[in-house]
Design a protein around this motif. Structure first.
Motif, PDB file in Angstrom:
ATOM      1  N   ALA A 169     -76.932  24.572  25.451  1.00  0.00           N
ATOM      2  CA  ALA A 169     -75.526  24.969  25.521  1.00  0.00           C
ATOM      3  C   ALA A 169     -75.400  26.432  25.934  1.00  0.00           C
ATOM      4  CB  ALA A 169     -74.845  24.748  24.175  1.00  0.00           C
ATOM      5  N   GLY A 170     -74.551  26.674  26.918  1.00  0.00           N
ATOM      6  CA  GLY A 170     -74.299  28.023  27.386  1.00  0.00           C
ATOM      7  C   GLY A 170     -75.306  28.563  28.374  1.00  0.00           C
ATOM      8  N   ARG A 213     -73.005  26.796  34.667  1.00  0.00           N
ATOM      9  CA  ARG A 213     -73.149  27.066  33.243  1.00  0.00           C
ATOM     10  C   ARG A 213     -73.057  25.743  32.495  1.00  0.00           C
ATOM     11  NH1 ARG A 213     -72.742  31.266  29.628  1.00  0.00           N
ATOM     12  NH2 ARG A 213     -71.670  30.873  27.664  1.00  0.00           N
ATOM     13  N   THR A 271     -71.882  23.751  30.015  1.00  0.00           N
ATOM     14  CA  THR A 271     -70.848  23.510  29.016  1.00  0.00           C
ATOM     15  C   THR A 271     -71.114  22.178  28.329  1.00  0.00           C
ATOM     16  OG1 THR A 271     -69.480  22.416  30.670  1.00  0.00           O
ATOM     17  CG2 THR A 271     -69.167  24.795  30.397  1.00  0.00           C
ATOM     18  N   ARG A 312     -70.952  19.216  30.696  1.00  0.00           N
ATOM     19  CA  ARG A 312     -72.090  19.198  31.618  1.00  0.00           C
ATOM     20  C   ARG A 312     -73.372  18.795  30.908  1.00  0.00           C
ATOM     21  NH1 ARG A 312     -70.139  24.671  34.756  1.00  0.00           N
ATOM     22  NH2 ARG A 312     -68.768  23.628  36.249  1.00  0.00           N
ATOM     23  N   GLU A 325     -71.356  35.580  26.959  1.00  0.00           N
ATOM     24  CA  GLU A 325     -70.740  34.685  27.927  1.00  0.00           C
ATOM     25  C   GLU A 325     -71.552  34.616  29.218  1.00  0.00           C
ATOM     26  OE1 GLU A 325     -66.847  36.215  28.498  1.00  0.00           O
ATOM     27  OE2 GLU A 325     -66.045  35.426  26.608  1.00  0.00           O
TER      28      GLU A 325
END
Length: 403
Positions: free
Chosen positions: A40-41, A168, A170, A173, A228
């Motif tokens: 994740a991320g 990225r 998410t 995804r 982020e």
């Protein structure tokens, strides 16, 4: 009197030049493989191909009966069509026979469509009928529809490139990557970014403020923005306005890929970060032709790239959004082309990034554009890009960077 020698480094570079300089100093984002549940991320390092097709078979989109459309075309609420039920198909346990004329199969969402059937009638449009001879029938109050059939591979097919490098990861995804058949995914190695705030006036939130002091909002905002950007953050805390304290703090950044500082880079007597880089380190450029955020500096300290952001919170966060984020992620800022609802003034010698509010497909001036109005970045939706010397009038189209 001999005029002072010009600086040995570029001054007043453009925003594009600043991004390029910073990007050139960052290490290559090599790839590593991690479990999909732990990604994740993270940023996808290479394209992902589908290892299977989805759906893996032609299937039903809802609960009902599977039938031949031609057998049901005359069905209405007043003159239903009667079909004989010959079995059922459910997810994981498909019907093994074939649907013939006048027949149907009970089917459930996600179940394979049986051979011979080509349409679905939802359960809400069915009436049950069980004659005395033990046979089971249903009455269709509307025709069965092929629109409720999901074709095999309708989402993606085996071998298809479905996800692209640079995306990225998410939650949706990650779910897609799992559906493609990937238990592990290749991701870019996280950059380690050391973070240091400076200034005698800066104190951590929660402590009492003395006269002239401010809370350290920069480190909080920058830390969040770095996360982020899929970076590992090495917090170095805060250093006062002292060359010795700054050197000691910078030396604690060992192992980082880049050091990000805030404060101490402008024209003042106590801007020691600037002095350290100029006098004892290395400088790639000083000052960017932008507002807010012009005093930013890029250099190095014992091989460690150092990007010095202005101490003003608005300037610091805007420079990160416009220059640092694109360099860290390798992606240009996310922009939209909108109609300007109000004028936006131009600056003769630099690009302006004014805070704007998006309303109904247009963007208006937030109003308070002072670099000390931190609240404006919280309330605004976008940075309105006004190129050097090119004022924007109401009704003009303008580029905006989404916040």
């Amino acid at each position: 009197m001999t005029p002072p020698a010009p600086p040995a480094f570029p001054m007043h570079v453009s925003v594009d030049e600043a991004r390029a300089h910073l990007g050139a100093l960052l290490p290559e984002r090599t790839a590593e493989t991690v479990p999909v549940a732990d990604a994740a991320g993270r940023t996808l390092a290479s394209d992902l191909l589908a290892l299977v097709s989805h759906p893996s078979a032609t299937e039903s989109a809802l609960d009902g009966i599977a039938a031949r459309e031609a057998d049901t075309l005359t069905a209405t609420a007043t003159t239903p069509v009667r079909l004989r039920v010959v079995g059922e198909s459910r997810a994981g346990v498909p019907f093994t026979g074939r649907v013939e004329a006048g027949e149907c199969v009970r089917i459930y969402t996600g179940a394979p469509l049986p051979p011979g059937a080509d349409a679905i009638c939802p359960v809400e449009q069915l009436d049950e009928e069980r004659p005395e001879d033990g046979g089971e029938h249903v009455l269709l109050r509307r025709p069965a529809s092929p629109a409720d059939v999901r074709p095999e591979g309708g989402d993606f097919r085996t071998g298809e490139v479905v996800m692209r490098a640079g995306q990225r990861l998410t939650a949706p995804r990650l779910a897609l990557a799992a559906a493609l058949g990937h238990a592990q995914v290749p991701v870019r190695r996280r950059l380690r970014v050391a973070l240091l705030s400076t200034g005698d006036e800066v104190v951590p939130p929660g402590q009492p403020l003395l006269a002239g002091q401010v809370y350290d909002s920069n480190s909080v905002g920058l830390h969040a923005m770095l996360r982020e950007c899929d970076c590992d953050v090495v917090p170095l805390g805060h250093a006062p306005d002292s060359p010795q304290a700054l050197q000691a703090a910078i030396d604690r950044a060992g192992g980082a890929d880049v050091l990000l500082t805030s404060g101490g880079v402008s024209m003042g007597k106590y801007d020691f970060m600037r002095d350290l880089l100029i006098e004892q380190g290395r400088v790639s450029f000083w000052k960017v032709r932008m507002r807010p955020g012009g005093p930013a500096i890029l250099g190095g300290w014992n091989g460690l790239p150092v990007f010095g952001l202005p101490g003003n919170p608005v300037s610091s966060l805007v420079v990160f959004q416009v220059i640092v984020r694109p360099a860290l992620t390798g992606q240009p800022p996310q922009t939209l082309r909108l109609r300007a609802a109000t004028p936006f003034r131009a600056l003769g010698d630099r690009a302006a990034f004014w805070r704007g509010v998006i309303e109904g497909g247009s963007v208006r001036d937030y109003g308070q554009q002072g670099s000390g109005v931190l609240r404006s970045l919280s309330d605004a939706d976008a940075l309105v890009v006004v190129p050097q010397g090119q004022a924007v009038q109401a009704g003009d189209d303008v580029d905006v960077i989404l916040l």
